[in-house]
Design a protein around this motif. Structure first.
Motif, PDB file in Angstrom:
ATOM      1  N   VAL A  24       0.842  -1.206   0.000  1.00 31.27           N
ATOM      2  CA  VAL A  24       0.000   0.000   0.000  1.00 31.27           C
ATOM      3  C   VAL A  24       0.873   1.251   0.000  1.00 31.27           C
ATOM      4  O   VAL A  24       0.601   2.217  -0.728  1.00 31.27           O
ATOM      5  CB  VAL A  24      -0.929   0.004   1.235  1.00 31.27           C
ATOM      6  CG1 VAL A  24      -1.660   1.351   1.341  1.00 31.27           C
ATOM      7  CG2 VAL A  24      -1.933  -1.128   1.158  1.00 31.27           C
TER       8      VAL A  24
ATOM      9  N   PHE B  15       2.285   1.896  -3.401  1.00 34.77           N
ATOM     10  CA  PHE B  15       1.267   2.481  -4.271  1.00 34.77           C
ATOM     11  C   PHE B  15       1.046   3.951  -3.912  1.00 34.77           C
ATOM     12  O   PHE B  15       0.794   4.788  -4.778  1.00 34.77           O
ATOM     13  CB  PHE B  15      -0.048   1.707  -4.157  1.00 34.77           C
ATOM     14  CG  PHE B  15      -0.206   0.623  -5.185  1.00 34.77           C
ATOM     15  CD1 PHE B  15      -0.667   0.910  -6.463  1.00 34.77           C
ATOM     16  CD2 PHE B  15       0.123  -0.681  -4.885  1.00 34.77           C
ATOM     17  CE1 PHE B  15      -0.802  -0.077  -7.420  1.00 34.77           C
ATOM     18  CE2 PHE B  15      -0.002  -1.687  -5.830  1.00 34.77           C
ATOM     19  CZ  PHE B  15      -0.469  -1.392  -7.101  1.00 34.77           C
ATOM     20  N   GLY B  16       1.160   4.261  -2.621  1.00 36.28           N
ATOM     21  CA  GLY B  16       1.052   5.653  -2.195  1.00 36.28           C
ATOM     22  C   GLY B  16       2.174   6.498  -2.761  1.00 36.28           C
ATOM     23  O   GLY B  16       1.978   7.661  -3.126  1.00 36.28           O
TER      24      GLY B  16
ATOM     25  N   LEU C  51       1.352   7.418  -6.216  1.00 37.75           N
ATOM     26  CA  LEU C  51       0.356   8.494  -6.239  1.00 37.75           C
ATOM     27  C   LEU C  51       1.030   9.853  -6.052  1.00 37.75           C
ATOM     28  O   LEU C  51       0.706  10.819  -6.756  1.00 37.75           O
ATOM     29  CB  LEU C  51      -0.672   8.264  -5.129  1.00 37.75           C
ATOM     30  CG  LEU C  51      -1.732   9.350  -4.957  1.00 37.75           C
ATOM     31  CD1 LEU C  51      -2.568   9.492  -6.217  1.00 37.75           C
ATOM     32  CD2 LEU C  51      -2.626   9.019  -3.754  1.00 37.75           C
TER      33      LEU C  51
ATOM     34  N   ALA D  88      -3.911   6.609 -10.686  1.00 35.42           N
ATOM     35  CA  ALA D  88      -3.103   6.288  -9.498  1.00 35.42           C
ATOM     36  C   ALA D  88      -3.923   6.468  -8.227  1.00 35.42           C
ATOM     37  O   ALA D  88      -3.816   5.662  -7.295  1.00 35.42           O
ATOM     38  CB  ALA D  88      -1.855   7.171  -9.464  1.00 35.42           C
TER      39      ALA D  88
ATOM     40  N   GLN E  66      -6.528   3.573  -7.942  1.00 32.21           N
ATOM     41  CA  GLN E  66      -5.859   2.328  -7.567  1.00 32.21           C
ATOM     42  C   GLN E  66      -5.447   2.350  -6.096  1.00 32.21           C
ATOM     43  O   GLN E  66      -5.597   1.351  -5.383  1.00 32.21           O
ATOM     44  CB  GLN E  66      -4.639   2.099  -8.456  1.00 32.21           C
ATOM     45  CG  GLN E  66      -4.988   1.751  -9.885  1.00 32.21           C
ATOM     46  CD  GLN E  66      -3.750   1.598 -10.748  1.00 32.21           C
ATOM     47  OE1 GLN E  66      -2.713   2.224 -10.504  1.00 32.21           O
ATOM     48  NE2 GLN E  66      -3.849   0.776 -11.775  1.00 32.21           N
ATOM     49  N   PHE E  67      -4.932   3.482  -5.649  1.00 38.45           N
ATOM     50  CA  PHE E  67      -4.507   3.593  -4.252  1.00 38.45           C
ATOM     51  C   PHE E  67      -5.700   3.446  -3.308  1.00 38.45           C
ATOM     52  O   PHE E  67      -5.618   2.729  -2.297  1.00 38.45           O
ATOM     53  CB  PHE E  67      -3.816   4.933  -4.014  1.00 38.45           C
ATOM     54  CG  PHE E  67      -3.428   5.161  -2.576  1.00 38.45           C
ATOM     55  CD1 PHE E  67      -2.367   4.474  -2.014  1.00 38.45           C
ATOM     56  CD2 PHE E  67      -4.138   6.060  -1.790  1.00 38.45           C
ATOM     57  CE1 PHE E  67      -2.015   4.666  -0.682  1.00 38.45           C
ATOM     58  CE2 PHE E  67      -3.801   6.258  -0.458  1.00 38.45           C
ATOM     59  CZ  PHE E  67      -2.730   5.556   0.099  1.00 38.45           C
TER      60      PHE E  67
ATOM     61  N   LEU F 278      -6.011   0.489  -0.650  1.00 37.17           N
ATOM     62  CA  LEU F 278      -6.143   0.903   0.746  1.00 37.17           C
ATOM     63  C   LEU F 278      -7.386   0.300   1.389  1.00 37.17           C
ATOM     64  O   LEU F 278      -7.350  -0.178   2.541  1.00 37.17           O
ATOM     65  CB  LEU F 278      -6.187   2.430   0.838  1.00 37.17           C
ATOM     66  CG  LEU F 278      -6.317   3.040   2.242  1.00 37.17           C
ATOM     67  CD1 LEU F 278      -5.098   2.673   3.088  1.00 37.17           C
ATOM     68  CD2 LEU F 278      -6.454   4.552   2.141  1.00 37.17           C
TER      69      LEU F 278
END
Length: 226
Positions: free
Chosen positions: A150, A153-154, A157, A211, A214-215, A219
């Motif tokens: 996670v 991925f953050g 973003l 992005a 997806q985040f 999450l």
């Protein structure tokens, strides 16, 4: 497995991204056929803009592909695609000026550009690893791995968010230069250059939206797995 409450949003953003990409292609195709007022190729404009801003040591190079134009902050090179480098069109002129805009940002040490450059390599590696961490964390019930995915991925973003002001500023610099030097010529030339730059900017907005979706999805899954 990674279906979540934001899956529909991801699909909608994906469709929107495809539409925006098609819009960019059609916009550039249109203005890539219109000869600019001065008959300058993309390479001519890039060289002129670099030289006038004290960047004579930055080379302008041709690269294969269509709309593969980019500025390399590590090698300090402006790279123009075949449809831009040697073509004297309104579209080519706008794209070339945009890439030089990044060179000017680099010269000024624009904080957002510096941050994006430093984030690029580690985030690229992290995003290749993130899906596997999420999968392992989900299957093995290891929350540490799941949340590490996670976090990665953050980071992606944040990268897309930082990219927005960098790209918008480069387009602003490009249009201002073309207008100030009279390279757009007529109002039609100004409109064409602005349309090309706006279409390109929308692709980065779409990238950020994807992005974000997806985040939020990842999450939500991570929270439900705790």
């Amino acid at each position: 497995m990674f279906l979540g409450p934001y899956t529909l949003l991801i699909l909608l953003v994906f469709v929107a991204s495809m539409i925006i990409q098609a819009y960019l292609s059609s916009t550039y195709k249109k203005w890539g056929r219109v000869r600019n007022a001065r008959g300058l190729t993309g390479a001519d404009v890039a060289r002129m803009m670099l030289d006038e801003n004290g960047l004579r040591d930055v080379p302008v190079q041709a690269v294969p592909g269509n709309l593969t134009d980019h500025y390399d902050p590590l090698k300090k090179t402006v790279n123009l695609s075949e449809s831009v480098f040697g073509v004297p069109s309104v579209g080519a002129m706008a794209v070339a000026a945009h890439e030089v805009g990044h060179a000017l940002q680099d010269k000024a040490h624009m904080p957002a550009l510096v941050l994006r450059s430093k984030m690029a390599v580690p985030l690229s590696l992290g995003m290749n690893l993130a899906p596997w961490l999420l999968l392992a964390g989900f299957l093995l019930k290891l929350s540490g791995l799941l949340w590490l995915g996670v976090i990665l991925f953050g980071g992606a973003l944040i990268f897309h968010l930082v990219t927005l002001p960098v790209e918008f500023d480069a387009s602003r610099r490009a249009l201002a230069y073309l207008d100030t030097r009279g390279l757009n010529g007529t109002a039609e030339g100004h409109s064409g250059a602005k349309n090309v730059l706006t279409a390109a900017a929308l692709t980065y907005v779409a990238g950020f939206a994807m992005a974000l979706a997806q985040f939020l999805n990842i999450l939500s899954i991570a929270r439900s797995s705790d």
